[in-house]
Design an enzyme around this catalytic site. Structure first.
Site, mmCIF file in Angstrom:
data_model
loop_
_atom_site.group_PDB
_atom_site.id
_atom_site.type_symbol
_atom_site.label_atom_id
_atom_site.label_comp_id
_atom_site.label_asym_id
_atom_site.label_seq_id
_atom_site.Cartn_x
_atom_site.Cartn_y
_atom_site.Cartn_z
ATOM 1 N N VAL A 151 -10.711 0.462 -4.657
ATOM 2 C CA VAL A 151 -9.431 0.627 -3.966
ATOM 3 C C VAL A 151 -9.337 2.053 -3.435
ATOM 4 C CG1 VAL A 151 -6.910 0.626 -4.221
ATOM 5 C CG2 VAL A 151 -8.278 -1.073 -5.444
ATOM 6 N N CYS A 152 -9.018 2.171 -2.147
ATOM 7 C CA CYS A 152 -8.777 3.499 -1.569
ATOM 8 C C CYS A 152 -7.553 3.406 -0.669
ATOM 9 C CB CYS A 152 -10.003 4.021 -0.828
ATOM 10 S SG CYS A 152 -10.362 3.216 0.731
ATOM 11 N N SER A 153 -7.251 4.477 0.049
ATOM 12 C CA SER A 153 -6.028 4.465 0.843
ATOM 13 C C SER A 153 -6.038 3.375 1.910
ATOM 14 C CB SER A 153 -5.764 5.793 1.529
ATOM 15 O OG SER A 153 -6.444 6.843 0.985
ATOM 16 N N GLY A 187 -9.150 1.479 2.656
ATOM 17 C CA GLY A 187 -10.256 0.539 2.495
ATOM 18 C C GLY A 187 -11.439 0.854 3.402
ATOM 19 N N ALA A 197 -5.100 0.149 -0.897
ATOM 20 C CA ALA A 197 -4.192 0.080 -2.039
ATOM 21 C C ALA A 197 -3.081 -0.946 -1.791
ATOM 22 C CB ALA A 197 -3.592 1.455 -2.317
#
Length: 107
Positions: free
Chosen positions: A9-11, A13, A41
């Protein structure tokens, strides 16, 4: 060995998609059957509802969300950790894969 589903998960993707590719390559070289994917996220809950995830790794840029994710994942028994900043920056797919496998095996 059963397939291991690893969610990053990142800001947005986007930045983790290269890391996913490197992790998949490392898993293939080691003969580990995996389903590794990255999401933003904001889309994480949808993915958790639709997929059986074995481990969730947060990108360093969303580490502040760890407590929130812990609350959501604890009832499901899904281990969670933050990707090491150096491994993320270097896009070290093998190291991040090892981190994920270690969490799955020790849950």
């Amino acid at each position: 060995m059963t397939k291991k589903t690893i969610m990053l998960v990142c800001s947005a993707g986007m930045s983790t998609s290269l890391l996913v590719t490197k992790m998949q390559k490392a898993a293939e070289e080691q003969g580990i059957d995996t389903d590794i994917f990255a999401v933003s996220a904001s889309d994480a809950d949808n993915q958790l509802a639709s997929k059986e995830v074995d481990v969730l790794l947060l990108g360093p840029q969303v580490r502040f969300m760890k407590a929130d994710f812990e609350k959501r994942l604890e009832p499901k028994g899904i281990p969670l950790d933050i990707i090491n900043m150096a491994d993320y920056g270097l896009m070290n797919g093998e190291k991040v894969l090892q981190q994920a496998i270690h969490l799955i095996e020790n849950k």
